[in-house]
Design an enzyme around this catalytic site. Sequence first.
Site, PDB file in Angstrom:
ATOM      1  N   GLY A   9       0.748  -1.252  -0.105  1.00  0.00           N
ATOM      2  CA  GLY A   9      -0.062   0.004  -0.001  1.00  0.00           C
ATOM      3  C   GLY A   9       0.925   1.156  -0.079  1.00  0.00           C
ATOM      4  CD  GLN A  13      -3.219  11.484   3.933  1.00  0.00           C
ATOM      5  OE1 GLN A  13      -3.900  10.786   4.576  1.00  0.00           O
ATOM      6  NE2 GLN A  13      -2.824  12.844   4.425  1.00  0.00           N
ATOM      7  CG  ASP A  35      -0.589   0.670  -3.754  1.00  0.00           C
ATOM      8  OD1 ASP A  35      -0.410   1.388  -2.837  1.00  0.00           O
ATOM      9  OD2 ASP A  35      -1.660   0.399  -4.275  1.00  0.00           O
ATOM     10  CB  ILE A  36      -3.748  -2.932  -6.417  1.00  0.00           C
ATOM     11  CG1 ILE A  36      -4.253  -1.958  -5.173  1.00  0.00           C
ATOM     12  CG2 ILE A  36      -3.918  -4.367  -5.805  1.00  0.00           C
ATOM     13  CD1 ILE A  36      -5.832  -1.974  -5.267  1.00  0.00           C
ATOM     14  NE  ARG A  37      -3.521   4.292  -5.546  1.00  0.00           N
ATOM     15  CZ  ARG A  37      -3.300   5.361  -4.930  1.00  0.00           C
ATOM     16  NH1 ARG A  37      -2.919   6.313  -5.861  1.00  0.00           N
ATOM     17  NH2 ARG A  37      -2.951   5.663  -3.811  1.00  0.00           N
ATOM     18  CE1 TYR A 143      -9.630   2.564   8.383  1.00  0.00           C
ATOM     19  CE2 TYR A 143     -10.348   4.131   9.961  1.00  0.00           C
ATOM     20  CZ  TYR A 143      -9.279   3.419   9.112  1.00  0.00           C
ATOM     21  OH  TYR A 143      -7.856   4.169   9.399  1.00  0.00           O
TER      22      TYR A 143
HETATM   23  N1  LIG Z   1      -4.579   8.738   6.594  1.00  0.00           N
HETATM   24  C1  LIG Z   1      -5.138   8.692   7.761  1.00  0.00           C
HETATM   25  O1  LIG Z   1      -5.695   9.809   8.263  1.00  0.00           O
HETATM   26  C2  LIG Z   1      -5.066   7.572   8.790  1.00  0.00           C
HETATM   27  C3  LIG Z   1      -5.617   7.608  10.165  1.00  0.00           C
HETATM   28  C4  LIG Z   1      -5.383   6.603  10.766  1.00  0.00           C
HETATM   29  C5  LIG Z   1      -5.176   5.261  10.278  1.00  0.00           C
HETATM   30  N2  LIG Z   1      -4.620   5.152   9.039  1.00  0.00           N
HETATM   31  C6  LIG Z   1      -4.489   3.919   8.374  1.00  0.00           C
HETATM   32  O2  LIG Z   1      -2.991   3.835   7.734  1.00  0.00           O
HETATM   33  C7  LIG Z   1      -2.826   3.018   6.700  1.00  0.00           C
HETATM   34  C8  LIG Z   1      -2.530   3.877   5.398  1.00  0.00           C
HETATM   35  O3  LIG Z   1      -3.549   4.794   5.314  1.00  0.00           O
HETATM   36  P1  LIG Z   1      -3.466   5.858   4.088  1.00  0.00           P
HETATM   37  O4  LIG Z   1      -4.122   7.226   4.329  1.00  0.00           O
HETATM   38  O5  LIG Z   1      -2.045   5.759   3.405  1.00  0.00           O
HETATM   39  O6  LIG Z   1      -4.562   5.271   2.911  1.00  0.00           O
HETATM   40  P2  LIG Z   1      -4.544   5.484   1.315  1.00  0.00           P
HETATM   41  O7  LIG Z   1      -6.064   5.052   1.048  1.00  0.00           O
HETATM   42  O8  LIG Z   1      -3.995   6.821   0.993  1.00  0.00           O
HETATM   43  O9  LIG Z   1      -3.630   4.236   0.919  1.00  0.00           O
HETATM   44  C9  LIG Z   1      -3.963   2.931   0.912  1.00  0.00           C
HETATM   45  C10 LIG Z   1      -3.153   2.308  -0.120  1.00  0.00           C
HETATM   46  O10 LIG Z   1      -3.462   0.813  -0.182  1.00  0.00           O
HETATM   47  C11 LIG Z   1      -3.671   0.570  -1.712  1.00  0.00           C
HETATM   48  N3  LIG Z   1      -4.295  -0.597  -1.784  1.00  0.00           N
HETATM   49  C12 LIG Z   1      -5.793  -0.720  -1.661  1.00  0.00           C
HETATM   50  N4  LIG Z   1      -6.244  -2.093  -1.945  1.00  0.00           N
HETATM   51  C13 LIG Z   1      -5.109  -2.820  -1.981  1.00  0.00           C
HETATM   52  C14 LIG Z   1      -4.803  -4.139  -2.400  1.00  0.00           C
HETATM   53  N5  LIG Z   1      -5.616  -5.016  -2.410  1.00  0.00           N
HETATM   54  N6  LIG Z   1      -3.179  -4.531  -2.362  1.00  0.00           N
HETATM   55  C15 LIG Z   1      -2.350  -3.750  -2.321  1.00  0.00           C
HETATM   56  N7  LIG Z   1      -2.697  -2.121  -1.932  1.00  0.00           N
HETATM   57  C16 LIG Z   1      -3.888  -1.902  -1.931  1.00  0.00           C
HETATM   58  C17 LIG Z   1      -4.108   1.780  -2.406  1.00  0.00           C
HETATM   59  O11 LIG Z   1      -3.959   1.544  -3.733  1.00  0.00           O
HETATM   60  C18 LIG Z   1      -3.427   2.829  -1.600  1.00  0.00           C
HETATM   61  O12 LIG Z   1      -2.457   3.343  -2.426  1.00  0.00           O
HETATM   62  C19 LIG Z   1      -4.438   2.299   6.511  1.00  0.00           C
HETATM   63  O13 LIG Z   1      -4.459   1.111   7.369  1.00  0.00           O
HETATM   64  C20 LIG Z   1      -5.203   3.360   7.507  1.00  0.00           C
HETATM   65  O14 LIG Z   1      -6.465   2.669   7.759  1.00  0.00           O
HETATM   66  C21 LIG Z   1      -4.762   6.332   7.944  1.00  0.00           C
END
Ligand SMILES: NC(=O)c1ccc[n+]([C@@H]2O[C@H](COP(=O)([O-])OP(=O)(O)OC[C@H]3O[C@@H](n4cnc5c(N)ncnc54)[C@H](O)[C@@H]3O)[C@@H](O)[C@H]2O)c1
Length: 315
Positions: A9, A13, A35-37, A143
């Site tokens: 992943g 972000q 990542d998947i993308r 979630y």
């Molecule tokens: N951003 C926040 O404010 C926040 C807050 C609390 C917790 N988190 C946690 O931190 C982690 C990362 O969050 P983020 O904000 O970077 O999320 P995001 O949505 O920006 O990124 C997630 C990434 O995972 C990839 N993804 C989705 N499905 C996939 C799959 N099947 N295989 C491989 N990759 C896949 C997506 O393409 C994406 O690039 C998550 O577990 C999220 O729950 C984030």
Amino acid sequence: MAQKILIIGACGQIGTELTLALRKKHGNQQVIASDIREGNEELMNSGPFETLDATNYKAIEDIVLHHEVNEVYLMAAMLSATAEKFPMRGWHLNMDSLFNVLNLAKDKKITKVFWPSSIAVFGPSTPKTNTPQTTVMEPTTVYGISKQTGERWCEYYHNKYGVDVRSIRYPGLISYKTAPGGGTTDYAVEIYHKALEEKAYTSFLSKNTALPMMFMDDAIRATISIMEAPAKAIKIRSSYNLGGISFTPEEIAAVIKNEIPEFKIDYAPDFRQEIADSWPSSIDDTEAQNDWNWKHEFDLNTMTKAMLNGLKSLS
Ligand SMILES: NC(=O)c1ccc[n+]([C@@H]2O[C@H](COP(=O)([O-])OP(=O)(O)OC[C@H]3O[C@@H](n4cnc5c(N)ncnc54)[C@H](O)[C@@H]3O)[C@@H](O)[C@H]2O)c1
């Protein structure tokens, strides 16, 4: 054995900035992004990248063996607002990906795991202010339920199988390099973009909704610190509370107005208001401070300056 890291992943972000920070620290070839993308140019050009579906155990195992990976950071997930629209897909992605990585560690194919939890593990019955580490947890979002369940499984794998898994309950994260991925705290990123582009913003949360937040630089520092701490210092194997700053849409707007006096905000709460109302407004992170010396650096003022300057430098 040299440290070899896989980020799953990596194009999201947090994953993007985490990958770049780890590459800077350990060397570009030591950190495999997946990542998947595809991700942004800097991420794709600075080191190895693999296309990988986190729900496919065999595919992760192949990459771990091929690159001789010993540490995995699992950042793939479906976030709060999106998972309310696709509950079963969110549950499937968030749980299956975690079991895949925990089982690789249980089978001694990797030695250390980072998995992020969230303030979404808390619910309406949790004390809202200065929420303690150990308290009532009755999450009401898909979630939040997936994160709370994940925490229980992390602790279980540590206690039963000796898995070295480390976790943080991130608050809402604010960054300018990569767009947020469908969370309830995304407004606090969008507001800076709109302040610069249109000098106006319509918030999808009401003006008095206080939520715990953190600037991305602090979150990356926390992630690397907990992973570098000696194993015996990590006393909590579910997930650590991580406090940062806490503010409302009205308060962030006032600070932006100091920098951009014409800026105007109005409010049109949508379905995300109900999610935000179920979460704490501030977090007590005493355990993280005591166990691995955590201290956040950015406050609302310094973060606002960093966000506006950062966004201007990109345009
Ligand atoms: N951003 C926040 O404010 C926040 C807050 C609390 C917790 N988190 C946690 O931190 C982690 C990362 O969050 P983020 O904000 O970077 O999320 P995001 O949505 O920006 O990124 C997630 C990434 O995972 C990839 N993804 C989705 N499905 C996939 C799959 N099947 N295989 C491989 N990759 C896949 C997506 O393409 C994406 O690039 C998550 O577990 C999220 O729950 C984030």
